[in-house]
Design a protein around this motif. Structure first.
Motif: not given
Lengths: 343, 209
Positions: A109-110, A113, A147, A150-151, A153-154, B202, B205-206, B208
Protein backbone atom coordinates in the motif's frame (compact mmCIF):
# COMPACT_ATOMS: atom_id res chain seq x y z
CA UNK A 1 26.63 8.41 2.75
CA UNK A 2 27.68 5.43 0.71
CA UNK A 3 29.50 6.58 -2.38
CA UNK A 4 27.83 6.18 -5.75
CA UNK A 5 30.47 4.55 -7.87
CA UNK A 6 30.36 4.26 -11.61
CA UNK A 7 28.86 1.30 -13.33
CA UNK A 8 30.93 0.15 -16.27
CA UNK A 9 28.65 -0.90 -19.14
CA UNK A 10 30.48 -2.80 -21.86
CA UNK A 11 28.51 -3.20 -25.05
CA UNK A 12 31.25 -3.72 -27.63
CA UNK A 13 30.87 -7.23 -28.99
CA UNK A 14 33.92 -9.41 -28.56
CA UNK A 15 35.45 -7.18 -25.88
CA UNK A 16 37.62 -8.89 -23.24
CA UNK A 17 37.90 -7.55 -19.70
CA UNK A 18 40.86 -8.42 -17.50
CA UNK A 19 42.30 -7.40 -14.15
CA UNK A 20 45.52 -5.47 -14.69
CA UNK A 21 47.00 -4.60 -11.29
CA UNK A 22 44.20 -2.59 -9.69
CA UNK A 23 42.50 -1.65 -12.95
CA UNK A 24 39.99 -3.15 -15.32
CA UNK A 25 41.40 -3.38 -18.83
CA UNK A 26 39.00 -3.56 -21.76
CA UNK A 27 40.52 -5.05 -24.90
CA UNK A 28 38.90 -5.18 -28.31
CA UNK A 29 40.61 -7.22 -31.02
CA UNK A 30 43.81 -7.32 -28.98
CA UNK A 31 43.96 -3.56 -28.47
CA UNK A 32 43.40 -1.85 -25.13
CA UNK A 33 40.40 0.43 -25.49
CA UNK A 34 39.94 1.48 -21.90
CA UNK A 35 41.58 1.08 -18.52
CA UNK A 36 39.67 2.09 -15.35
CA UNK A 37 40.84 1.90 -11.73
CA UNK A 38 38.79 -0.73 -9.93
CA UNK A 39 38.08 1.54 -6.96
CA UNK A 40 36.10 3.86 -9.26
CA UNK A 41 33.65 1.07 -10.06
CA UNK A 42 30.67 -0.21 -8.12
CA UNK A 43 29.54 -2.68 -10.74
CA UNK A 44 30.32 -4.07 -14.19
CA UNK A 45 27.46 -4.74 -16.60
CA UNK A 46 28.15 -6.44 -19.89
CA UNK A 47 25.74 -6.74 -22.78
CA UNK A 48 25.92 -9.52 -25.32
CA UNK A 49 29.14 -11.29 -26.23
CA UNK A 50 31.56 -9.71 -23.78
CA UNK A 51 34.12 -11.83 -21.98
CA UNK A 52 35.74 -11.41 -18.63
CA UNK A 53 38.72 -13.08 -16.95
CA UNK A 54 38.08 -15.25 -13.88
CA UNK A 55 40.58 -13.19 -11.86
CA UNK A 56 38.60 -10.03 -12.51
CA UNK A 57 35.44 -11.83 -11.40
CA UNK A 58 37.20 -13.08 -8.26
CA UNK A 59 38.31 -9.60 -7.35
CA UNK A 60 34.87 -8.10 -7.98
CA UNK A 61 33.10 -10.65 -5.79
CA UNK A 62 35.71 -10.18 -3.04
CA UNK A 63 35.14 -6.44 -3.06
CA UNK A 64 31.35 -6.66 -3.30
CA UNK A 65 31.20 -5.26 -6.84
CA UNK A 66 28.37 -6.62 -8.93
CA UNK A 67 29.24 -8.43 -12.15
CA UNK A 68 26.18 -8.81 -14.34
CA UNK A 69 25.68 -10.32 -17.77
CA UNK A 70 22.82 -8.93 -19.85
CA UNK A 71 21.71 -9.68 -23.37
CA UNK A 72 21.71 -7.02 -26.04
CA UNK A 73 18.35 -5.70 -24.88
CA UNK A 74 19.58 -5.25 -21.35
CA UNK A 75 17.71 -8.27 -20.09
CA UNK A 76 19.28 -10.08 -17.20
CA UNK A 77 21.07 -13.34 -17.89
CA UNK A 78 23.52 -14.00 -15.07
CA UNK A 79 25.27 -12.49 -12.13
CA UNK A 80 28.54 -13.54 -10.57
CA UNK A 81 27.94 -14.07 -6.87
CA UNK A 82 30.08 -15.36 -4.06
CA UNK A 83 28.98 -17.71 -1.33
CA UNK A 84 25.66 -16.99 0.37
CA UNK A 85 26.39 -14.46 3.06
CA UNK A 86 24.57 -11.72 4.87
CA UNK A 87 21.75 -11.75 7.26
CA UNK A 88 19.83 -14.98 7.26
CA UNK A 89 17.52 -13.53 9.93
CA UNK A 90 16.62 -10.69 7.57
CA UNK A 91 15.76 -13.09 4.77
CA UNK A 92 13.71 -15.16 7.18
CA UNK A 93 11.84 -12.03 8.31
CA UNK A 94 11.24 -11.18 4.65
CA UNK A 95 9.68 -14.60 3.99
CA UNK A 96 7.51 -14.34 7.09
CA UNK A 97 6.32 -10.85 6.08
CA UNK A 98 5.60 -11.99 2.52
CA UNK A 99 3.29 -14.71 3.79
CA UNK A 100 1.64 -12.44 6.35
CA UNK A 101 -1.27 -10.89 4.41
CA UNK A 102 -1.55 -7.79 6.60
CA UNK A 103 2.12 -7.00 6.67
CA UNK A 104 2.55 -7.57 2.93
CA UNK A 105 -0.51 -5.42 2.23
CA UNK A 106 0.79 -2.54 4.33
CA UNK A 107 4.15 -2.51 2.52
CA UNK A 108 2.43 -2.77 -0.89
CA UNK A 109 0.00 0.00 0.00
CA UNK A 110 2.77 2.45 0.88
CA UNK A 111 4.70 1.58 -2.26
CA UNK A 112 1.67 2.19 -4.49
CA UNK A 113 0.86 5.44 -2.66
CA UNK A 114 4.35 6.73 -3.44
CA UNK A 115 4.05 5.55 -7.02
CA UNK A 116 0.77 7.45 -7.48
CA UNK A 117 2.18 10.57 -5.82
CA UNK A 118 5.35 10.53 -7.91
CA UNK A 119 3.45 9.84 -11.15
CA UNK A 120 1.09 12.70 -10.32
CA UNK A 121 4.05 15.05 -9.98
CA UNK A 122 5.24 14.10 -13.48
CA UNK A 123 1.77 14.74 -14.94
CA UNK A 124 1.35 18.08 -13.14
CA UNK A 125 4.78 19.20 -14.21
CA UNK A 126 3.91 18.21 -17.78
CA UNK A 127 0.68 20.25 -17.51
CA UNK A 128 2.57 23.33 -16.27
CA UNK A 129 5.04 23.13 -19.13
CA UNK A 130 2.59 22.68 -22.00
CA UNK A 131 0.97 25.53 -23.93
CA UNK A 132 -1.79 23.54 -25.58
CA UNK A 133 -4.81 23.89 -23.29
CA UNK A 134 -6.44 20.70 -24.51
CA UNK A 135 -3.37 18.64 -23.60
CA UNK A 136 -3.03 20.51 -20.31
CA UNK A 137 -6.61 19.61 -19.37
CA UNK A 138 -5.99 15.95 -20.26
CA UNK A 139 -2.90 15.80 -18.07
CA UNK A 140 -4.70 17.46 -15.15
CA UNK A 141 -7.60 15.07 -15.53
CA UNK A 142 -5.26 12.06 -15.41
CA UNK A 143 -3.62 13.58 -12.31
CA UNK A 144 -7.07 13.85 -10.73
CA UNK A 145 -7.85 10.21 -11.41
CA UNK A 146 -4.58 9.34 -9.69
CA UNK A 147 -5.58 11.40 -6.64
CA UNK A 148 -8.97 9.65 -6.59
CA UNK A 149 -7.17 6.32 -6.63
CA UNK A 150 -5.00 7.57 -3.77
CA UNK A 151 -8.07 8.41 -1.67
CA UNK A 152 -9.50 4.95 -2.31
CA UNK A 153 -6.14 3.39 -1.57
CA UNK A 154 -6.04 5.05 1.84
CA UNK A 155 -9.32 3.38 2.73
CA UNK A 156 -8.43 0.04 1.16
CA UNK A 157 -7.01 -2.79 3.15
CA UNK A 158 -6.38 -5.78 0.99
CA UNK A 159 -3.55 -6.37 -1.40
CA UNK A 160 -6.02 -7.14 -4.22
CA UNK A 161 -7.61 -3.70 -3.91
CA UNK A 162 -4.17 -2.14 -3.89
CA UNK A 163 -3.15 -4.01 -7.03
CA UNK A 164 -6.45 -3.09 -8.69
CA UNK A 165 -6.04 0.62 -7.99
CA UNK A 166 -2.47 0.48 -9.22
CA UNK A 167 -3.63 -1.07 -12.50
CA UNK A 168 -6.35 1.50 -13.10
CA UNK A 169 -3.96 4.35 -12.38
CA UNK A 170 -1.27 2.98 -14.68
CA UNK A 171 -3.83 2.95 -17.51
CA UNK A 172 -4.87 6.55 -16.84
CA UNK A 173 -1.23 7.60 -16.70
CA UNK A 174 -0.14 5.92 -19.92
CA UNK A 175 -3.18 7.16 -21.80
CA UNK A 176 -1.81 10.70 -21.60
CA UNK A 177 1.88 9.96 -21.26
CA UNK A 178 2.84 10.66 -24.88
CA UNK A 179 1.08 14.04 -24.85
CA UNK A 180 4.12 15.27 -22.91
CA UNK A 181 6.28 14.60 -25.99
CA UNK A 182 7.16 17.88 -27.70
CA UNK A 183 9.53 16.73 -30.43
CA UNK A 184 9.09 14.08 -33.14
CA UNK A 185 5.56 13.45 -31.95
CA UNK A 186 4.71 11.22 -34.90
CA UNK A 187 7.54 8.80 -33.96
CA UNK A 188 6.72 8.67 -30.29
CA UNK A 189 2.98 8.22 -30.32
CA UNK A 190 2.02 5.37 -28.06
CA UNK A 191 -1.28 3.55 -28.39
CA UNK A 192 -0.93 1.66 -25.15
CA UNK A 193 1.78 0.34 -22.94
CA UNK A 194 3.05 -2.91 -24.42
CA UNK A 195 6.24 -4.70 -23.68
CA UNK A 196 6.46 -8.30 -24.81
CA UNK A 197 7.72 -7.28 -27.27
CA UNK A 198 7.50 -3.47 -27.43
CA UNK A 199 5.76 -2.47 -30.64
CA UNK A 200 6.59 1.22 -30.97
CA UNK A 201 9.63 3.39 -30.20
CA UNK A 202 8.16 4.87 -26.99
CA UNK A 203 7.47 1.42 -25.55
CA UNK A 204 10.91 0.23 -26.65
CA UNK A 205 12.55 3.21 -24.95
CA UNK A 206 10.58 2.82 -21.71
CA UNK A 207 11.21 -0.92 -21.58
CA UNK A 208 14.94 -0.47 -21.99
CA UNK A 209 15.19 2.16 -19.23
CA UNK A 210 13.00 0.06 -16.91
CA UNK A 211 15.36 -2.85 -17.47
CA UNK A 212 18.35 -0.74 -16.43
CA UNK A 213 16.48 0.50 -13.36
CA UNK A 214 15.29 -2.99 -12.44
CA UNK A 215 18.85 -4.29 -12.55
CA UNK A 216 19.86 -1.55 -10.12
CA UNK A 217 16.94 -2.36 -7.80
CA UNK A 218 17.77 -6.06 -7.80
CA UNK A 219 21.42 -5.25 -7.02
CA UNK A 220 20.30 -2.95 -4.21
CA UNK A 221 18.10 -5.67 -2.70
CA UNK A 222 20.92 -8.18 -2.87
CA UNK A 223 23.39 -5.62 -1.56
CA UNK A 224 21.52 -5.28 1.73
CA UNK A 225 20.91 -9.02 1.98
CA UNK A 226 17.29 -9.21 0.83
CA UNK A 227 16.02 -11.91 -1.51
CA UNK A 228 15.19 -10.04 -4.75
CA UNK A 229 12.59 -12.65 -5.75
CA UNK A 230 10.35 -12.30 -2.72
CA UNK A 231 8.16 -9.24 -3.11
CA UNK A 232 5.04 -7.83 -1.49
CA UNK A 233 3.17 -5.85 -4.13
CA UNK A 234 4.32 -8.20 -6.88
CA UNK A 235 3.29 -11.76 -6.27
CA UNK A 236 5.95 -14.40 -6.18
CA UNK A 237 6.34 -16.06 -9.55
CA UNK A 238 9.23 -18.34 -10.57
CA UNK A 239 11.93 -16.36 -12.31
CA UNK A 240 10.43 -12.99 -11.44
CA UNK A 241 12.46 -10.54 -9.34
CA UNK A 242 9.34 -9.48 -7.44
CA UNK A 243 11.12 -7.46 -4.77
CA UNK A 244 13.23 -5.73 -7.43
CA UNK A 245 9.97 -4.77 -9.16
CA UNK A 246 8.51 -3.56 -5.83
CA UNK A 247 11.48 -1.29 -5.15
CA UNK A 248 11.23 0.03 -8.68
CA UNK A 249 7.58 1.14 -8.51
CA UNK A 250 8.15 4.34 -6.54
CA UNK A 251 11.04 5.28 -8.86
CA UNK A 252 9.63 4.50 -12.31
CA UNK A 253 8.20 7.92 -13.02
CA UNK A 254 10.96 10.02 -11.48
CA UNK A 255 13.92 8.02 -12.76
CA UNK A 256 12.74 6.34 -15.93
CA UNK A 257 9.67 8.09 -17.41
CA UNK A 258 11.08 11.57 -16.90
CA UNK A 259 14.36 10.49 -18.48
CA UNK A 260 12.56 9.06 -21.53
CA UNK A 261 10.71 12.35 -22.07
CA UNK A 262 13.90 14.40 -21.64
CA UNK A 263 15.79 12.25 -24.14
CA UNK A 264 13.02 12.72 -26.70
CA UNK A 265 12.36 16.40 -26.05
CA UNK A 266 16.06 17.26 -26.24
CA UNK A 267 16.26 15.17 -29.45
CA UNK A 268 18.95 12.98 -27.93
CA UNK A 269 16.88 10.06 -29.11
CA UNK A 270 15.21 10.12 -32.52
CA UNK A 271 13.71 7.73 -35.03
CA UNK A 272 17.15 6.63 -36.25
CA UNK A 273 17.91 5.06 -32.85
CA UNK A 274 15.33 2.30 -33.33
CA UNK A 275 14.96 -0.72 -35.54
CA UNK A 276 11.78 -2.52 -36.41
CA UNK A 277 11.79 -6.28 -36.77
CA UNK A 278 9.69 -8.26 -39.20
CA UNK A 279 6.22 -8.51 -37.68
CA UNK A 280 6.32 -5.26 -35.72
CA UNK A 281 8.59 -5.60 -32.68
CA UNK A 282 10.61 -2.42 -32.10
CA UNK A 283 13.95 -2.17 -30.30
CA UNK A 284 16.61 0.42 -29.68
CA UNK A 285 19.65 -0.13 -31.89
CA UNK A 286 23.24 0.01 -30.66
CA UNK A 287 23.54 3.79 -30.98
CA UNK A 288 20.23 4.25 -29.19
CA UNK A 289 21.20 1.96 -26.35
CA UNK A 290 24.48 3.80 -25.92
CA UNK A 291 22.75 7.20 -25.73
CA UNK A 292 20.28 5.90 -23.14
CA UNK A 293 22.93 4.27 -20.96
CA UNK A 294 25.02 7.47 -20.94
CA UNK A 295 22.01 9.61 -20.03
CA UNK A 296 20.88 7.15 -17.36
CA UNK A 297 24.31 7.13 -15.75
CA UNK A 298 24.31 10.92 -15.73
CA UNK A 299 20.86 11.02 -14.19
CA UNK A 300 22.00 8.71 -11.40
CA UNK A 301 24.61 11.29 -10.38
CA UNK A 302 22.00 14.05 -9.89
CA UNK A 303 21.19 14.64 -6.25
CA UNK A 304 18.02 15.33 -4.38
CA UNK A 305 17.16 15.71 -0.72
CA UNK A 306 15.78 12.46 0.61
CA UNK A 307 12.74 13.38 2.76
CA UNK A 308 13.36 10.77 5.45
CA UNK A 309 17.13 10.95 5.63
CA UNK A 310 17.02 14.74 5.25
CA UNK A 311 20.28 14.64 3.36
CA UNK A 312 21.35 14.85 -0.25
CA UNK A 313 21.37 11.51 -2.01
CA UNK A 314 22.27 10.83 -5.65
CA UNK A 315 19.34 9.30 -7.55
CA UNK A 316 21.46 6.23 -8.25
CA UNK A 317 21.62 5.43 -4.54
CA UNK A 318 17.89 5.66 -3.87
CA UNK A 319 17.26 1.96 -4.58
CA UNK A 320 20.00 1.14 -2.10
CA UNK A 321 18.65 3.50 0.57
CA UNK A 322 15.10 2.18 0.11
CA UNK A 323 16.24 -1.45 0.26
CA UNK A 324 18.01 -0.57 3.51
CA UNK A 325 14.88 1.07 4.93
CA UNK A 326 12.83 -1.96 3.97
CA UNK A 327 15.35 -4.20 5.72
CA UNK A 328 15.11 -2.03 8.85
CA UNK A 329 11.32 -2.31 8.74
CA UNK A 330 11.45 -6.09 8.31
CA UNK A 331 13.85 -6.43 11.25
CA UNK A 332 11.48 -4.52 13.47
CA UNK A 333 13.32 -1.19 13.76
CA UNK A 334 10.64 0.80 11.95
CA UNK A 335 6.90 0.46 12.18
CA UNK A 336 6.28 0.95 8.46
CA UNK A 337 8.16 0.84 5.20
CA UNK A 338 8.51 4.46 4.11
CA UNK A 339 8.92 4.90 0.35
CA UNK A 340 10.43 7.95 -1.25
CA UNK A 341 8.24 10.93 -2.15
CA UNK A 342 9.47 13.23 -4.86
CA UNK A 343 8.33 16.80 -5.01
CA UNK B 1 28.07 -16.20 35.94
CA UNK B 2 26.31 -19.19 34.48
CA UNK B 3 28.48 -22.20 33.85
CA UNK B 4 26.81 -23.69 30.82
CA UNK B 5 28.42 -26.58 29.07
CA UNK B 6 31.00 -25.59 26.53
CA UNK B 7 29.62 -25.85 23.02
CA UNK B 8 31.93 -24.94 20.20
CA UNK B 9 29.01 -23.70 18.09
CA UNK B 10 28.01 -21.18 20.74
CA UNK B 11 31.40 -19.54 21.05
CA UNK B 12 31.44 -15.81 20.54
CA UNK B 13 34.15 -13.77 18.91
CA UNK B 14 36.55 -12.06 21.28
CA UNK B 15 36.13 -8.84 19.32
CA UNK B 16 32.42 -8.83 20.17
CA UNK B 17 33.37 -7.94 23.76
CA UNK B 18 34.76 -4.62 22.59
CA UNK B 19 31.83 -4.08 20.22
CA UNK B 20 29.28 -4.79 22.94
CA UNK B 21 30.92 -2.57 25.51
CA UNK B 22 31.07 0.23 22.93
CA UNK B 23 27.50 -0.19 21.65
CA UNK B 24 25.31 -3.31 22.02
CA UNK B 25 23.53 -2.52 18.75
CA UNK B 26 26.82 -2.30 16.88
CA UNK B 27 27.68 -5.69 18.33
CA UNK B 28 24.31 -7.13 17.25
CA UNK B 29 24.59 -5.63 13.75
CA UNK B 30 27.93 -7.35 13.29
CA UNK B 31 27.37 -10.64 15.08
CA UNK B 32 23.61 -11.16 14.78
CA UNK B 33 22.76 -9.35 11.54
CA UNK B 34 26.11 -10.15 9.87
CA UNK B 35 26.48 -6.60 8.63
CA UNK B 36 29.82 -5.37 7.55
CA UNK B 37 30.25 -1.99 5.97
CA UNK B 38 33.58 -0.56 5.12
CA UNK B 39 34.50 2.98 5.85
CA UNK B 40 37.76 4.84 6.04
CA UNK B 41 38.46 3.54 9.53
CA UNK B 42 37.81 -0.11 8.78
CA UNK B 43 39.86 0.09 5.58
CA UNK B 44 42.78 1.56 7.54
CA UNK B 45 42.27 -1.12 10.17
CA UNK B 46 42.46 -3.80 7.51
CA UNK B 47 45.66 -2.36 6.09
CA UNK B 48 47.26 -2.55 9.54
CA UNK B 49 45.95 -6.03 10.15
CA UNK B 50 47.08 -7.38 6.80
CA UNK B 51 50.67 -7.06 8.01
CA UNK B 52 49.88 -8.29 11.53
CA UNK B 53 47.54 -11.17 10.71
CA UNK B 54 50.18 -13.55 9.41
CA UNK B 55 50.57 -16.31 11.95
CA UNK B 56 54.20 -16.48 12.97
CA UNK B 57 56.46 -17.16 15.88
CA UNK B 58 59.92 -15.79 16.43
CA UNK B 59 62.48 -15.14 19.20
CA UNK B 60 64.27 -11.86 19.70
CA UNK B 61 66.56 -11.09 22.62
CA UNK B 62 65.01 -13.72 24.87
CA UNK B 63 61.39 -12.74 24.13
CA UNK B 64 59.19 -15.00 22.01
CA UNK B 65 56.74 -13.14 19.75
CA UNK B 66 53.57 -14.94 18.62
CA UNK B 67 51.63 -13.13 15.95
CA UNK B 68 47.96 -13.83 15.29
CA UNK B 69 47.79 -16.42 18.04
CA UNK B 70 44.55 -18.45 18.32
CA UNK B 71 43.14 -18.08 21.85
CA UNK B 72 39.92 -19.12 23.62
CA UNK B 73 38.13 -19.44 26.92
CA UNK B 74 35.75 -22.30 27.62
CA UNK B 75 34.62 -20.60 30.79
CA UNK B 76 33.58 -17.37 29.01
CA UNK B 77 32.63 -19.00 25.66
CA UNK B 78 35.13 -16.82 23.83
CA UNK B 79 37.27 -17.57 20.82
CA UNK B 80 39.50 -15.43 18.65
CA UNK B 81 43.02 -14.39 17.84
CA UNK B 82 45.44 -12.15 19.65
CA UNK B 83 47.28 -9.77 17.32
CA UNK B 84 50.51 -10.38 19.21
CA UNK B 85 51.50 -12.11 22.40
CA UNK B 86 54.97 -11.57 23.80
CA UNK B 87 56.24 -14.38 26.03
CA UNK B 88 58.66 -13.14 28.64
CA UNK B 89 59.72 -16.53 29.90
CA UNK B 90 56.45 -18.30 30.68
CA UNK B 91 54.47 -15.13 31.13
CA UNK B 92 52.32 -14.02 28.21
CA UNK B 93 51.96 -10.31 27.52
CA UNK B 94 49.21 -9.56 24.93
CA UNK B 95 49.62 -6.57 22.59
CA UNK B 96 46.60 -5.33 20.65
CA UNK B 97 47.19 -3.35 17.43
CA UNK B 98 44.86 -0.46 16.69
CA UNK B 99 44.92 1.43 13.41
CA UNK B 100 43.94 4.85 14.70
CA UNK B 101 45.20 7.09 17.41
CA UNK B 102 44.97 6.71 21.15
CA UNK B 103 41.30 7.08 22.10
CA UNK B 104 39.67 7.86 25.38
CA UNK B 105 37.58 5.09 26.86
CA UNK B 106 38.31 1.63 28.08
CA UNK B 107 36.68 -0.58 25.45
CA UNK B 108 40.03 -1.44 23.97
CA UNK B 109 41.44 -2.28 27.39
CA UNK B 110 38.48 -4.58 28.02
CA UNK B 111 39.18 -6.45 24.81
CA UNK B 112 42.81 -6.82 25.86
CA UNK B 113 41.73 -8.01 29.29
CA UNK B 114 39.47 -10.61 27.63
CA UNK B 115 42.57 -11.87 25.78
CA UNK B 116 44.40 -12.06 29.08
CA UNK B 117 41.61 -14.15 30.62
CA UNK B 118 41.80 -16.54 27.67
CA UNK B 119 45.58 -16.87 27.99
CA UNK B 120 45.28 -17.47 31.75
CA UNK B 121 42.80 -20.27 31.20
CA UNK B 122 44.78 -21.84 28.35
CA UNK B 123 48.21 -21.70 29.97
CA UNK B 124 47.41 -21.76 33.66
CA UNK B 125 49.50 -18.68 34.44
CA UNK B 126 48.54 -15.28 35.78
CA UNK B 127 48.54 -12.51 33.15
CA UNK B 128 48.95 -9.21 34.95
CA UNK B 129 49.50 -6.77 32.09
CA UNK B 130 49.43 -6.19 28.37
CA UNK B 131 49.66 -3.27 25.98
CA UNK B 132 47.78 -1.45 23.24
CA UNK B 133 49.70 -0.15 20.26
CA UNK B 134 48.20 2.61 18.13
CA UNK B 135 49.53 2.43 14.61
CA UNK B 136 48.83 6.01 13.51
CA UNK B 137 50.38 7.70 16.53
CA UNK B 138 52.95 4.94 17.18
CA UNK B 139 52.00 5.02 20.84
CA UNK B 140 52.15 2.08 23.18
CA UNK B 141 50.27 2.05 26.45
CA UNK B 142 50.56 -0.58 29.13
CA UNK B 143 47.33 -1.86 30.66
CA UNK B 144 47.22 -3.51 34.09
CA UNK B 145 44.32 -5.92 34.44
CA UNK B 146 42.50 -4.96 37.63
CA UNK B 147 39.89 -7.06 39.43
CA UNK B 148 37.29 -4.54 38.37
CA UNK B 149 38.19 -4.93 34.69
CA UNK B 150 38.15 -8.72 34.91
CA UNK B 151 34.69 -8.59 36.43
CA UNK B 152 33.47 -6.27 33.66
CA UNK B 153 34.79 -8.59 30.95
CA UNK B 154 32.89 -11.47 32.50
CA UNK B 155 29.68 -9.45 32.66
CA UNK B 156 30.03 -8.26 29.07
CA UNK B 157 30.81 -11.77 27.86
CA UNK B 158 27.64 -13.11 29.52
CA UNK B 159 25.48 -10.27 28.15
CA UNK B 160 26.95 -10.61 24.63
CA UNK B 161 26.47 -14.34 24.68
CA UNK B 162 22.83 -13.94 25.67
CA UNK B 163 22.13 -11.27 23.04
CA UNK B 164 23.63 -13.40 20.27
CA UNK B 165 21.84 -16.56 21.44
CA UNK B 166 18.51 -14.71 21.54
CA UNK B 167 19.26 -12.99 18.22
CA UNK B 168 18.24 -9.74 19.80
CA UNK B 169 18.81 -6.44 17.96
CA UNK B 170 18.73 -3.50 20.41
CA UNK B 171 17.46 -0.10 19.22
CA UNK B 172 20.02 2.49 18.09
CA UNK B 173 21.74 4.68 20.70
CA UNK B 174 21.80 7.77 18.44
CA UNK B 175 24.49 9.69 20.31
CA UNK B 176 28.04 10.83 19.64
CA UNK B 177 29.20 7.22 19.39
CA UNK B 178 27.43 7.05 16.01
CA UNK B 179 29.51 9.76 14.37
CA UNK B 180 32.48 7.66 13.36
CA UNK B 181 30.74 4.30 13.41
CA UNK B 182 31.33 2.32 10.22
CA UNK B 183 27.88 0.76 10.52
CA UNK B 184 25.96 4.05 10.58
CA UNK B 185 24.41 3.50 7.15
CA UNK B 186 23.03 0.11 8.04
CA UNK B 187 22.03 1.14 11.53
CA UNK B 188 20.36 4.43 10.50
CA UNK B 189 20.41 5.71 14.11
CA UNK B 190 19.02 9.15 13.43
CA UNK B 191 16.30 8.02 11.02
CA UNK B 192 15.08 5.18 13.22
CA UNK B 193 15.13 7.33 16.31
CA UNK B 194 13.04 10.08 14.76
CA UNK B 195 9.51 8.67 15.03
CA UNK B 196 7.89 12.06 14.46
CA UNK B 197 9.52 12.26 11.06
CA UNK B 198 8.24 8.78 10.18
CA UNK B 199 4.72 9.71 11.08
CA UNK B 200 4.72 13.00 9.22
CA UNK B 201 6.03 11.36 6.03
CA UNK B 202 3.69 8.37 6.27
CA UNK B 203 0.79 10.79 6.65
CA UNK B 204 1.90 12.77 3.59
CA UNK B 205 1.82 9.57 1.54
CA UNK B 206 -1.97 9.74 1.30
CA UNK B 207 -2.49 13.52 1.21
CA UNK B 208 -3.35 15.05 -2.15
CA UNK B 209 -1.82 18.49 -2.50
Amino acid sequence: MKQLLNTLYVMTQGAYLTLDHETVKVEVEGKTQLQVPLHHLGAIFTMGNVMMSPFLMHRCTENGKAVVFLNMNGQFLARVVGKTTGNVLLRQAQYVAASDANKAASIAKNIVAAKLQNSRQILLRGAREIENTGIEAGLRQAATSLSDALINLKKSGTIDETRGLEGISANAYFQVFDTMVKENRETFIMKSRNRRPPRDPMNALLSFIYTLLLNDCVSAAEGVGLDPQVGFLHAIRPGRPSLGLDLMEELRSILADRLALTLINLKQITEKDFEEREGGAVYLNEGGRKAVVVAYQKRKQDEFTHPLLEEKVPFGLIPHVQARLLARHLRGDMEEYIPVLYS
Amino acid sequence: MTNKTYNEDDLIQLSSVEHYSYCPRQCALIHVEQTFDENLYTLRGRAVHETVDIESSHMLEGVRYERSLPIWSKRLNLVGKADMVEFHGNVPYPVEYKSGRHRIGHHESLQLCAQALCLEEMLGVKVEKGAIFWHASRERKEVVFTEDMRKQVEEVAVATHRMIAERYLPPPVNDKRCRDCSLKESCLPEVIHNKTRHHSITKKLFVVE
